[in-house]
Design an enzyme around this catalytic site. Structure first.
Site, PDB file in Angstrom:
ATOM      1  N   GLY A  61     -57.747  15.425  19.216  1.00 19.93           N
ATOM      2  CA  GLY A  61     -59.048  14.799  19.056  1.00 19.93           C
ATOM      3  C   GLY A  61     -59.275  14.158  17.707  1.00 19.93           C
ATOM      4  N   ASP A  63     -57.692  11.985  15.931  1.00 21.98           N
ATOM      5  CA  ASP A  63     -57.497  10.550  15.764  1.00 21.98           C
ATOM      6  C   ASP A  63     -57.585   9.754  17.066  1.00 21.98           C
ATOM      7  OD1 ASP A  63     -53.999  11.181  14.946  1.00 21.98           O
ATOM      8  OD2 ASP A  63     -55.187  11.674  16.689  1.00 21.98           O
ATOM      9  N   THR A  64     -58.069  10.381  18.153  1.00 22.43           N
ATOM     10  CA  THR A  64     -58.208   9.631  19.412  1.00 22.43           C
ATOM     11  C   THR A  64     -59.565   9.809  20.080  1.00 22.43           C
ATOM     12  OG1 THR A  64     -57.294  11.457  20.728  1.00 22.43           O
ATOM     13  CG2 THR A  64     -55.737   9.813  19.876  1.00 22.43           C
ATOM     14  N   ARG A  65     -60.292  10.882  19.757  1.00 21.83           N
ATOM     15  CA  ARG A  65     -61.490  11.220  20.526  1.00 21.83           C
ATOM     16  C   ARG A  65     -62.513  10.095  20.555  1.00 21.83           C
ATOM     17  NH1 ARG A  65     -63.312  16.187  21.874  1.00 21.83           N
ATOM     18  NH2 ARG A  65     -61.976  17.188  20.328  1.00 21.83           N
ATOM     19  N   GLY A  92     -58.364  27.359  16.946  1.00 27.00           N
ATOM     20  CA  GLY A  92     -57.882  28.677  17.322  1.00 27.00           C
ATOM     21  C   GLY A  92     -56.416  28.629  17.694  1.00 27.00           C
ATOM     22  N   GLU A 126     -50.164  23.079  25.238  1.00 25.81           N
ATOM     23  CA  GLU A 126     -50.418  22.261  26.422  1.00 25.81           C
ATOM     24  C   GLU A 126     -49.141  21.555  26.858  1.00 25.81           C
ATOM     25  OE1 GLU A 126     -53.444  19.409  25.640  1.00 25.81           O
ATOM     26  OE2 GLU A 126     -55.096  20.814  25.830  1.00 25.81           O
TER      27      GLU A 126
END
Length: 1036
Positions: A61, A63-65, A92, A126
């Site tokens: 998030g 650098d892209t959100r 976390g 992920e």
């Protein structure tokens, strides 16, 4: 469906809205994919797990959100591609189980590699899971190299080398090696590289991502349809018809007998193609819904869903602005089960109204409905296809079963619904049962499909049979939920739920995910035949009567009997022929449980009144009930549902009725109803609908004792003046007071309310108990105070178009700690604050006397807005991130008096308090001791995030106005303290401060320009970010 604006307390439906500038389509040659060799990726295959999402997006998030991700998410949403995006900050150490499940249940994982990706352990976890799903489930993985080189990702070079080195210090070599392996494996998959050589801008990159995702999804869906025997050929044929003449608006029909699979084919095609269109709608059961609710209801459903907004179309012709929007859209529409050509014409109007390339798919049993349009006829399944379908359901092997299965299927005539019914009947049974059922089938002629279906019926016990016949002859099409059927069909110790489950297992009914029970037409017709066989010559002895002619004869001749359990009477002039009925017409029907009279007005005449209704009645609906009250002798103790729409009742009953079993009471459009019923004993009432009861002036106090009430609709009760109570509701979820234009006092609240409609009332202030609020609807223009403090579940705020907002009268709007507000709503909120604050400032300046003397009294500002945010709105002419700034009005156009709107960015305050006190002062030697103090209530416990606070205060404006006249250029210094219950003052460090001067002489221009820009356009369509330059020209 007709969408009600919702004020939600405990809202269970998430309304998604992303306010992002529209992405321009790529008009040139499609960019070539970068040459990144894949390591033998798996071929697309049907998902082996339960899928929920089309796409899972893995991203960092940081650098892209706010850039690529928000635009990409919007584009995927517009293409109706179901996407999982975790919008929480990825902090976390441990990835949540929710995310792991989302990855497993996605068809495609889109991995956005950016500079900070490897710095997030969450992202790396992920990625490990994504690559595991690729290996084990054949999940499609698409890497996007966003402002990074694929080779750097593949070999962990540059910023990635540094990131992994830091990760090793925190997590150890073994963990990081797992991440590196997944990193390199993913980077070797063919994907998209964002560079100026390949893409001119991010919009082109997003277009390429959408095209690639669509192509992958399409190939996967084509593979998945192979699991439906015989459907592939049909899908290919219909798709081929739809693909012809790509620039025109095409209508294609699917027709065939009931149960043949028309809807299933349409559903598959819809899921296959819908991503290629800007909007798509699947309108189910047109025949049934138009009969029950009218074609206008369906038309509103269709165009409301296409445009994503609530419409109220009351004529055959579409409103001009709807036509203008639709004609620019490429849409996919499916009209399921159309049985009249005029339904088609009324719903769609002129095909020229739809954008180029639009497609309309129609399913019907009647070929003539489709006129000259291209059609595809669905034929019964071939024997081998039917056998595959049967075996797929029964799942029993062995040569003996194979021979028997072929014999069973041979009797189904290739009709899928019959095949499924027989398969469910025999599934899990031993060979002897199969042989027994086959012997019965052998005695039945092939053409007698009803008799085949009868086998499933004969497998039921007597109670299950009774329930099936009740549904077929009375309840099918009413869309009643299981919980109501459970009460209506209750009989002794028998369990209704178990019986319904048995019927569902045999494919005799369907229970939707919304818990609504429906039945296939073939099953219903089979059930009708069973009832008709009770007596071929005397309809009066049938247990259930639904034929209008039969019912007319029974009522006309007073031939009722104890055998009759239900009457479902759809009458017309041709049916009843102005017949006058006896007051004792129901006297012989002592066991009547279900009564439904619906038809045209003033046709059922009872010149001598009606002396009684059967006391065993559980369901009573009587449209256009012709008398001024229910019979005096009527006992309502067994009623579960009572509906009297368009009735002539002035009051429902005298005194107190035993209503303990009553769950639904509806008497809408009863224009003569003057007396609100006493509901003291309706302790289980869940739904109360008295809309359009124009003569109701008050509600009975018993209303406020209904602890199980979930829905209350009093819309258009235009004589109602107040709805006030101190009672605390917990169950009430829906309340509509729409167009109660005299209603000015309101305090009926519920902690779990999901929808509240207060439009076109005279209410000026709302109650503030709204912890579970998730969506705030469009509210009456008369609202002055709106307090949604600590509505911690609030996600969406709906506003009318700009022209309507300019008529609002908001003075105090508070949204402390509403941290889940979506970006779209925050931007729309910012614009609404601008409109109301500028309007109020101008209004106050025009009316107020000059106030040159400034005192130091602690007073609330005259107007205020508070909502979550970390930056001063861009329309503020002067702003800073410090506690002071300089205002230069030396060259501004002269105004006898200016107004000043102030903005403060209040940070997190992690301790308790009662108020915030803002101090505004000068910062030069001429100030003396002149200061202005403003007090604002704050959340008692904590302020959980940064908040934007906007104020207009006349004392402050007078103070600053004096400095403007005296100096032209002047400085302002501000500070704020939090005041505790014990009057302790704790300093708070502001994160930003802004001042915006308002010149009353420019307000007319401001208003005209805003109206011009926002004419007929909902705020949510155009982000505030587009307006920055525009606003700067029309406000100052």
């Amino acid at each position: 469906m007709a969408l009600l604006f919702t004020y939600i307390i405990g809202f269970s439906v998430v309304i998604i809205g992303i306010c992002i500038p529209i992405i321009s389509r790529f008009d040139g040659e499609k960019p070539k994919l970068p040459d990144i060799p894949p390591p033998y990726p798996p071929e697309p295959s049907p998902p082996t797990h339960q899928t929920k999402y089309d796409v899972f997006i893995s991203f960092s998030g940081n650098d892209t959100r706010e850039g690529l991700l928000s635009h990409l998410t919007k584009a995927l949403y517009q293409k109706q591609i179901d996407t999982f995006v975790d919008t929480r900050l990825k902090e976390g150490q441990d990835i949540s189980q929710e995310l792991l499940r989302a990855i497993e249940r996605s068809l495609i994982s889109l991995v956005v590699f950016s500079e900070s990706y490897a710095s997030s352990s969450w992202c790396l976890d992920e990625l490990v899971k994504i690559m595991e799903c690729r290996r084990e489930q054949g999940q499609i993985v698409i890497p996007v190299f966003y402002k990074v080189e694929p080779s750097d990702v593949r070999h962990s070079k540059g910023v990635f080398s540094e990131a992994f080195a830091k990760q090793e210090k925190r997590h150890g070599k073994q963990k990081v090696q797992t991440w590196r392996s997944a990193f390199g494996e993913a980077a070797n998959i063919s994907g998209l590289h964002y560079s100026t050589k390949l893409f001119g801008n991010e919009a082109e990159l997003i277009e390429a991502i959408i095209q690639l995702v669509n192509s992958k999804l399409k190939s996967m869906r084509q593979v998945s349809t192979k699991g439906l025997p015989g459907i592939g050929k049909s899908i290919s044929s219909v798709e081929s018809l739809l693909r012809q003449h790509p620039q025109s608006v095409r209508v294609v029909g699917i027709w065939g007998m009931g149960g043949i699979g028309k809807t299933t084919i349409a559903e598959e095609i819809y899921n296959l193609l819908r991503h290629e269109f800007e909007a798509s709608v699947f309108l189910r059961n047109v025949r049934e819904v138009s009969l029950r609710r009218g074609i206008t209801y369906l038309k509103n459903e269709l165009f409301s869903n296409l445009l994503g907004e609530t419409l109220k179309i009351e004529t055959q012709r579409l409103p001009t602005y709807v036509e203008m929007k639709i004609e620019r859209m490429k849409v996919l529409i499916v009209l399921d089960d159309v049985n009249q050509s005029d339904q088609f014409e009324i719903l769609l109007g002129k095909l020229e109204c739809f954008g180029s390339g639009s497609r309309i798919l129609v399913t019907t049993r009647d070929r003539h409905v489709l006129g000259t349009y291209d059609t595809y006829k669905v034929e019964p399944l071939e024997l081998d296809e039917a056998l595959k379908l049967f075996n797929f359901i029964v799942n029993q092997g062995g040569k003996d079963y194979a021979v028997l299965a072929e014999k069973v299927v041979d009797h189904a005539n290739g009709i899928p619904v019959v095949i499924k019914s027989l398969a469910h009947l025999l599934r899990g049974k031993d060979k002897r049962i199969w042989e027994s059922e086959l012997e019965k089938l052998g005695k039945i002629p092939d053409e007698e499909v009803f008799a085949i279906m009868r086998l499933s019926y004969d497998d039921l016990d007597s109670y299950q049979k009774s329930i099936l016949l009740d549904i077929a002859c009375f309840f099918d099409g009413m869309k009643l939920k299981v919980k109501y059927l459970e009460s209506l069909l209750k009989h002794g110790h028998y369990r209704v739920l178990a019986a319904l489950k048995r019927l569902e297992d045999l494919c005799l009914i369907t229970i939707s995910k919304e818990d609504v029970v429906t039945m296939h037409d073939i099953v219903q017709e089979m059930a009708w035949e069973i009832v008709l066989q009770e007596s071929i010559e005397d309809p009066a002895t049938h247990s259930r009567i639904w034929n209008p002619d039969y019912i007319y004869q029974v009522l006309k001749n007073n031939q009722g009997s104890e055998a009759i359990r239900s009457l479902n009477f759809s009458y017309s002039k041709a049916t009843v022929r102005n017949m006058q009925f006896s007051p004792l017409v129901f006297s012989k029907m002592s066991k009547l449980r279900f009564l439904d009279f619906y038809g045209e007005q003033d046709l059922l005449k009872f010149p001598e009144g009606l002396q009684q209704l059967p006391s065993r009645l559980r369901y009573l609906r009587w449209t256009y009930y012709p008398l001024n009250s229910l019979p005096k002798e009527f006992s309502a103790e067994n009623l579960v549902i009572l509906e009297l729409p368009y009735s002539k009742v002035e009051k429902l009953w005298n005194g107190i009725q035993n209503l303990e079993k009553l769950k639904v009471l509806k008497a809408p459009y009863s224009s003569q109803l003057k007396e609100f019923p006493d509901l003291s004993r309706a302790i289980n009432l869940e739904i109360l609908d008295l809309k359009y009861c124009l003569l109701l002036t008050r509600v009975h106090p018993s209303l406020f004792s209904l602890n199980k009430l979930e829905t209350l609709d009093l819309s258009w009760c235009s004589s109602l003046t107040k709805l006030e109570t101190n009672a605390h509701f917990t169950s009430l979820r829906y309340l509509s007071l729409y167009h109660c234009k005299r209603l000015n006092r309101f305090s009926m609240i519920s902690e779990n309310m999901t929808e509240l409609d207060l439009r076109h009332t005279s209410i000026r202030e709302l109650p503030s108990d709204c912890k579970n609020l998730q969506t705030l609807p469009e509210l009456p223009l008369s609202i002055e105070t709106l307090d949604a403090e600590n509505c911690t579940s609030l996600k969406a705020v709906l506003f009318p178009n700009i022209s309507e907002q300019l008529k609002e009268n908001k003075k105090r709007v508070v949204f402390w700690n509403c941290l889940k507000l979506e970006k779209q709503s925050v931007e729309a909120f910012t614009l609404n604050a601008l409109i109301n604050m500028v309007r109020f400032t101008n209004q106050y300046l025009s009316a107020a006397l000059e106030h040159d003397n400034v005192d130091n009294s602690n007073e609330d500002p005259e107007a205020s807005y508070v909502y979550p945010g970390s930056i001063v709105p861009k329309w503020f002419e002067y702003q800073t991130t410090t506690d002071h700034l300089t205002v230069n009005l030396s060259s501004a156009a002269y105004a006898p008096k200016l107004g000043f709107i102030l903005c403060f960015i209040v940070p997190v305050v992690p301790y308790e308090g009662l108020r915030l006190m803002f101090t505004i002062s000068g910062e030069d030697d001429n100030d003396g001791n002149k200061v202005i103090k403003l007090n604002v209530d704050r959340p008692r416990k904590v302020i959980s995030s940064d908040h934007v606070t906007l104020f207009y205060d006349q004392r402050c404006s007078s103070f600053l106005n004096g400095r403007y006249k005296a100096l032209g250029v002047f400085k302002i210094k501000v500070s704020v303290v939090s005041i505790s219950i014990a009057s302790e003052h704790v300093a708070v460090e502001l994160k930003g401060f802004g001042v915006h001067p308002v010149n009353p002489s420019k307000y007319s221009s401001f208003k005209e320009n805003m109206e011009l820009w926002g004419y007929h356009t909902p705020v949510t369509v155009k982000p505030v970010s587009w307006l920055n330059g525009f606003l700067s020209r029309i406000i100052g």
